[in-house]
Design an enzyme around this catalytic site. Structure first.
Site, PDB file in Angstrom:
ATOM      1  N   SER A 159     -11.576   9.539 -21.803  1.00 13.98           N
ATOM      2  CA  SER A 159     -10.269   9.617 -20.987  1.00 13.98           C
ATOM      3  C   SER A 159      -9.724   8.765 -19.469  1.00 13.98           C
ATOM      4  CB  SER A 159     -10.139  11.033 -20.451  1.00 13.98           C
ATOM      5  OG  SER A 159      -9.142  10.441 -19.952  1.00 13.98           O
ATOM      6  N   HIS A 166      -8.978   7.270 -25.045  1.00 13.79           N
ATOM      7  CA  HIS A 166      -7.503   8.553 -24.758  1.00 13.79           C
ATOM      8  C   HIS A 166      -6.855   7.893 -23.763  1.00 13.79           C
ATOM      9  CE1 HIS A 166      -6.063  12.591 -25.234  1.00 13.79           C
ATOM     10  NE2 HIS A 166      -6.047  12.346 -23.952  1.00 13.79           N
ATOM     11  N   ASP A 201      -3.561   8.899 -21.243  1.00 11.55           N
ATOM     12  CA  ASP A 201      -2.911  10.086 -20.651  1.00 11.55           C
ATOM     13  C   ASP A 201      -1.502   9.132 -19.715  1.00 11.55           C
ATOM     14  OD1 ASP A 201      -4.602  12.695 -21.325  1.00 11.55           O
ATOM     15  OD2 ASP A 201      -5.523  12.061 -19.873  1.00 11.55           O
ATOM     16  N   MET A 207       1.889  10.601 -18.319  1.00  7.02           N
ATOM     17  CA  MET A 207       1.793  11.967 -17.863  1.00  7.02           C
ATOM     18  C   MET A 207       3.785  11.586 -16.868  1.00  7.02           C
ATOM     19  SD  MET A 207      -1.101  13.565 -15.610  1.00  7.02           S
ATOM     20  CE  MET A 207      -2.466  13.603 -16.934  1.00  7.02           C
ATOM     21  N   HIS A 234      -1.832  10.079 -25.543  1.00 11.35           N
ATOM     22  CA  HIS A 234      -1.113  11.279 -25.217  1.00 11.35           C
ATOM     23  C   HIS A 234      -0.679  11.676 -24.441  1.00 11.35           C
ATOM     24  CE1 HIS A 234      -2.764  15.795 -22.958  1.00 11.35           C
ATOM     25  NE2 HIS A 234      -1.755  16.293 -23.964  1.00 11.35           N
ATOM     26  N   MET A 246       2.136  13.541 -22.090  1.00  9.13           N
ATOM     27  CA  MET A 246       3.016  14.357 -21.254  1.00  9.13           C
ATOM     28  C   MET A 246       3.699  14.416 -20.969  1.00  9.13           C
ATOM     29  SD  MET A 246      -1.143  15.488 -19.969  1.00  9.13           S
ATOM     30  CE  MET A 246      -1.632  13.844 -20.092  1.00  9.13           C
ATOM     31  N   MET A 258      -5.180  21.436 -26.042  1.00 10.70           N
ATOM     32  CA  MET A 258      -5.656  21.151 -24.505  1.00 10.70           C
ATOM     33  C   MET A 258      -6.256  23.099 -23.804  1.00 10.70           C
ATOM     34  SD  MET A 258      -4.298  18.665 -23.639  1.00 10.70           S
ATOM     35  CE  MET A 258      -4.281  18.858 -22.175  1.00 10.70           C
ATOM     36  N   ASP A 262      -9.420  18.654 -24.994  1.00  4.95           N
ATOM     37  CA  ASP A 262      -8.874  17.703 -24.463  1.00  4.95           C
ATOM     38  C   ASP A 262      -9.165  18.958 -22.657  1.00  4.95           C
ATOM     39  OD1 ASP A 262      -8.274  15.687 -22.505  1.00  4.95           O
ATOM     40  OD2 ASP A 262      -6.110  15.544 -23.609  1.00  4.95           O
TER      41      ASP A 262
HETATM   42  C1  DX5 Z   1      -5.333  16.173 -18.690  1.00  2.00           C
HETATM   43  C2  DX5 Z   1      -5.559  15.143 -19.878  1.00  2.00           C
HETATM   44  C3  DX5 Z   1      -7.123  15.650 -20.080  1.00  2.00           C
HETATM   45  C4  DX5 Z   1      -7.973  14.721 -18.792  1.00  2.00           C
HETATM   46  C5  DX5 Z   1      -9.230  14.691 -19.052  1.00  2.00           C
HETATM   47  O1  DX5 Z   1      -4.022  16.762 -19.085  1.00  2.00           O
HETATM   48  O2  DX5 Z   1      -4.487  15.513 -21.005  1.00  2.00           O
HETATM   49  O3  DX5 Z   1      -7.069  14.033 -20.697  1.00  2.00           O
HETATM   50  O4  DX5 Z   1      -8.257  13.293 -18.838  1.00  2.00           O
HETATM   51  O5  DX5 Z   1      -9.652  14.859 -18.218  1.00  2.00           O
HETATM   52  P1  DX5 Z   1     -11.126  16.099 -17.863  1.00  2.00           P
HETATM   53  O6  DX5 Z   1     -12.754  15.699 -18.713  1.00  2.00           O
HETATM   54  O7  DX5 Z   1     -11.760  15.821 -16.120  1.00  2.00           O
HETATM   55  O8  DX5 Z   1     -10.428  17.035 -18.106  1.00  2.00           O
HETATM   56 ZN    ZN Z   2      -4.886  13.987 -22.248  1.00  3.36          ZN
END
Ligand code: DX5
Ligand code: ZN
Length: 219
Positions: free
Chosen positions: A9, A34, A36, A38, A67, A69, A138, A176
């Site tokens: 990630s 990956h 993220d 947000m 991903h 969010m 998740m 994840d």
């Molecule tokens: C959390 C994200 C994850 C995050 C995982 O909201 O969707 O992808 O980056 O990070 P770790 O592996 O540190 O939990």
């Molecule tokens: Zn993620």
């Protein structure tokens, strides 16, 4: 045991050395990036957006697993396709008309995934499971890297695997959040196909070696 994939990630990368960290993933045994996204509304945090993804795409040589969010993901499907996302995952909790959203993602040529928050039941996917390429379970509440793995995830992997097999779906299971040497092997044994790992990779002394260990499940 069938080979599983590792998706580091990028959220846990050093953003002042982003190109260096992307090259590290390119050169490593990792399978996907990956990413993220947000929005500060669906989750209580803001990560990064389109300009950063555009620059990641310039250097990344592997599959981009994006991903979202965010609320109203439908609004941005075309944008993420044009930025080079290969897989677009939206949250079950953020989509009122999920069937339409999935069709719209697939119409762009991207693969379509649904992410489920820890409190959401796998059973809710029964009528859409054959239409999607991936379910992202998740294993932390989304919004932040570096949180602790929620143990109930193992049960959800097993339930999801049963749902996939009983419906003849070809959908893959991604995990994840909080993935480490403590849970990776057990997750793959339970049926996970893709492990996302942020902090465990980037905060380790040797991220390249940590990725190899996650692939070999050798700790
Ligand atoms: C959390 C994200 C994850 C995050 C995982 O909201 O969707 O992808 O980056 O990070 P770790 O592996 O540190 O939990
Ligand atoms: Zn993620």
């Amino acid at each position: 045991m069938k080979k599983h994939l590792i998706a580091p990630s990028v959220l846990a990368a050093d953003f002042s050395n982003l190109q260096r960290d992307i090259e590290m993933i390119n050169e490593s045994d990792a399978d996907w990036f990956h990413i993220d996204i947000m929005d500060g509304v669906f989750v209580p945090n803001i990560s990064f957006g389109m300009p950063v993804l555009r620059d990641i795409k310039k250097h990344a040589k592997k599959t981009l697993d994006v991903h979202l969010m965010i609320v109203n993901p439908d609004q941005y499907i075309e944008t993420f396709a044009s930025l080079g996302a290969d897989i677009l995952t939206v949250h079950y909790e953020a989509c009122t008309h999920m069937h339409r959203t999935i069709q719209a993602i697939k119409a762009t040529g991207m693969k379509a995934g649904i992410a489920l928050n820890p409190h959401s039941s796998v059973n809710q996917l029964r009528d859409i499971i054959k239409d999607i390429d991936l379910v992202c379970l998740m294993s932390v509440n989304p919004g932040f890297g570096g949180q602790s793995f929620i143990e109930n995830t193992y049960n959800k992997v097993k339930e999801l695997k049963e749902l996939i097999q009983s419906t003849g779906s070809v959908c893959q299971i991604e995990i994840d959040g909080g993935v480490t040497n403590k849970n990776a092997k057990k997750l793959v044994e339970a049926g996970a196909n893709i492990l996302v790992a942020g902090s465990y990779v980037f905060k380790s002394d040797n991220p390249t070696e940590t990725i190899s260990k996650l692939i070999k499940l050798d700790f």
